[in-house]
Design an enzyme around this catalytic site. Sequence first.
Site, PDB file in Angstrom:
ATOM      1  N   ALA A 203       0.847  -1.195   0.000  1.00 26.84           N
ATOM      2  CA  ALA A 203       0.000   0.000   0.000  1.00 26.84           C
ATOM      3  C   ALA A 203       0.874   1.233   0.000  1.00 26.84           C
ATOM      4  O   ALA A 203       2.062   1.183   0.310  1.00 26.84           O
ATOM      5  CB  ALA A 203      -0.900   0.000   1.228  1.00 26.84           C
ATOM      6  N   ASP A 204       0.281   2.343  -0.342  1.00 27.87           N
ATOM      7  CA  ASP A 204       0.937   3.631  -0.226  1.00 27.87           C
ATOM      8  C   ASP A 204      -0.157   4.676  -0.069  1.00 27.87           C
ATOM      9  O   ASP A 204      -1.294   4.457  -0.503  1.00 27.87           O
ATOM     10  CB  ASP A 204       1.794   3.943  -1.465  1.00 27.87           C
ATOM     11  CG  ASP A 204       2.790   5.048  -1.179  1.00 27.87           C
ATOM     12  OD1 ASP A 204       3.791   4.762  -0.509  1.00 27.87           O
ATOM     13  OD2 ASP A 204       2.543   6.188  -1.592  1.00 27.87           O
ATOM     14  N   THR A 205       0.179   5.771   0.553  1.00 30.62           N
ATOM     15  CA  THR A 205      -0.782   6.861   0.729  1.00 30.62           C
ATOM     16  C   THR A 205      -0.117   8.185   0.399  1.00 30.62           C
ATOM     17  O   THR A 205       1.104   8.331   0.516  1.00 30.62           O
ATOM     18  CB  THR A 205      -1.314   6.931   2.179  1.00 30.62           C
ATOM     19  OG1 THR A 205      -0.202   7.054   3.068  1.00 30.62           O
ATOM     20  CG2 THR A 205      -2.118   5.709   2.544  1.00 30.62           C
TER      21      THR A 205
END
Length: 90
Positions: free
Chosen positions: A76-78
């Site tokens: 994931a990444d934000t």
Amino acid sequence: MLDNLKSYKVILASNSPRRKELLAGLGVSYEVRTLPDVDESYPAHLQGADIPLYISREKADAYRALMQPGELMITADTIVWLDGEVLGNR
């Protein structure tokens, strides 16, 4: 739905305390694996939600060769996107 995860060894490709908390809150057993040199840069033409999606795919590709049968990798990444730009841009 989460019962399906029991047939996999879940690997979290992140040291993020929030991601660990989310999986633990769901009752998902997991192992953390991180690679120190995963490139989190992205092409300048990407906008909004396409940026973390791109980075997440890059992370998944970096781990692909290390995966074993029966493992499920979560990456994931934000970002924070405001007024057409990433805040705190790298």
